[in-house]
Motif scaffolding. Structure first.
Motif, PDB file in Angstrom:
ATOM      1  N   UNK A  12       1.543   0.945  -6.899  1.00 29.22           N
ATOM      2  CA  UNK A  12       0.978   1.986  -6.030  1.00 29.22           C
ATOM      3  C   UNK A  12      -0.175   1.483  -5.160  1.00 29.22           C
ATOM      4  N   UNK A  13      -1.034   0.586  -5.636  1.00 29.40           N
ATOM      5  CA  UNK A  13      -2.052   0.034  -4.732  1.00 29.40           C
ATOM      6  C   UNK A  13      -1.456  -0.676  -3.521  1.00 29.40           C
ATOM      7  N   UNK A  14      -0.276  -1.265  -3.659  1.00 25.96           N
ATOM      8  CA  UNK A  14       0.403  -1.875  -2.512  1.00 25.96           C
ATOM      9  C   UNK A  14       0.850  -0.797  -1.520  1.00 25.96           C
ATOM     10  N   UNK A  22       0.991   1.023   6.660  1.00 25.12           N
ATOM     11  CA  UNK A  22       0.569   1.640   7.923  1.00 25.12           C
ATOM     12  C   UNK A  22       1.431   2.866   8.241  1.00 25.12           C
ATOM     13  N   UNK A  23       0.821   3.890   8.792  1.00 28.04           N
ATOM     14  CA  UNK A  23       1.553   5.085   9.190  1.00 28.04           C
ATOM     15  C   UNK A  23       1.849   6.058   8.067  1.00 28.04           C
ATOM     16  N   UNK A  24       1.421   5.739   6.857  1.00 26.71           N
ATOM     17  CA  UNK A  24       1.670   6.609   5.705  1.00 26.71           C
ATOM     18  C   UNK A  24       0.797   7.857   5.811  1.00 26.71           C
ATOM     19  N   UNK A  84       6.465   0.632   9.033  1.00 22.75           N
ATOM     20  CA  UNK A  84       5.749   0.474   7.777  1.00 22.75           C
ATOM     21  C   UNK A  84       6.519  -0.430   6.818  1.00 22.75           C
ATOM     22  N   UNK A  85       7.810  -0.207   6.699  1.00 21.06           N
ATOM     23  CA  UNK A  85       8.630  -1.030   5.800  1.00 21.06           C
ATOM     24  C   UNK A  85       8.710  -2.472   6.275  1.00 21.06           C
ATOM     25  N   UNK A 135       4.681  -3.301   3.509  1.00 23.42           N
ATOM     26  CA  UNK A 135       5.983  -2.772   3.124  1.00 23.42           C
ATOM     27  C   UNK A 135       6.861  -3.830   2.479  1.00 23.42           C
ATOM     28  N   UNK A 136       6.833  -5.038   3.009  1.00 27.65           N
ATOM     29  CA  UNK A 136       7.624  -6.125   2.450  1.00 27.65           C
ATOM     30  C   UNK A 136       7.117  -6.526   1.060  1.00 27.65           C
ATOM     31  N   UNK A 137       5.799  -6.540   0.886  1.00 33.56           N
ATOM     32  CA  UNK A 137       5.238  -6.868  -0.435  1.00 33.56           C
ATOM     33  C   UNK A 137       5.633  -5.818  -1.464  1.00 33.56           C
ATOM     34  N   UNK A 138       5.577  -4.546  -1.088  1.00 37.64           N
ATOM     35  CA  UNK A 138       5.950  -3.476  -2.014  1.00 37.64           C
ATOM     36  C   UNK A 138       7.430  -3.566  -2.378  1.00 37.64           C
ATOM     37  N   UNK A 139       8.276  -3.822  -1.393  1.00 39.28           N
ATOM     38  CA  UNK A 139       9.714  -3.939  -1.660  1.00 39.28           C
ATOM     39  C   UNK A 139      10.000  -5.110  -2.603  1.00 39.28           C
ATOM     40  N   UNK A 140       9.330  -6.237  -2.391  1.00 42.56           N
ATOM     41  CA  UNK A 140       9.543  -7.413  -3.236  1.00 42.56           C
ATOM     42  C   UNK A 140       9.000  -7.196  -4.650  1.00 42.56           C
TER      43      UNK A 140
END
Length: 103
Positions: free
Chosen positions: A26-28, A33-35, A70-71, A76-81
């Motif tokens: 969740x911190x990620x 951006x844009x959230x 954002x993704x 976004x890429x760090x959260x997805x990974x």
């Protein structure tokens, strides 16, 4: 508005999922951006029988372009990974434009 929803099937280790999700994942997400808003729950219920999902996450964006940007961002890429670090049951990711039902 455009909504992102992530549905998580039951993981192999629910306690690890909860701890890692709240303290690391969740911190990620908070840096996207844009959230506009986000929410989550580990108390997912079904109207009939057991829910096929352990947890749910929702995020709001102004439009589909804001979600896409954002993704695609580094956040976004760090959260997805990061999903593989806690979601051993996988994740179902959907997004859609929200239609306002009020006048």
């Amino acid at each position: 508005m455009h909504k992102l929803v992530v549905l998580y099937p039951k993981p192999a280790d629910p306690d690890h999922f909860r701890d890692y999700y709240v303290n690391n994942h969740l911190p990620l997400v908070m840096n996207w951006p844009g959230l506009l808003a986000w929410r989550y729950s580990f108390d997912v219920a079904a109207s009939n029988g057991e829910s096929p999902y352990f947890a749910v996450f929702e995020a709001d964006f102004a439009d589909a372009a804001a979600l896409a940007a954002s993704r695609a961002s580094q956040y976004g890429q760090r959260a997805a990974a990061d999903v593989v670090n806690y979601a051993t049951g996988g994740a179902v990711v959907i997004d859609y434009p929200v239609q306002d039902g009020t006048d």
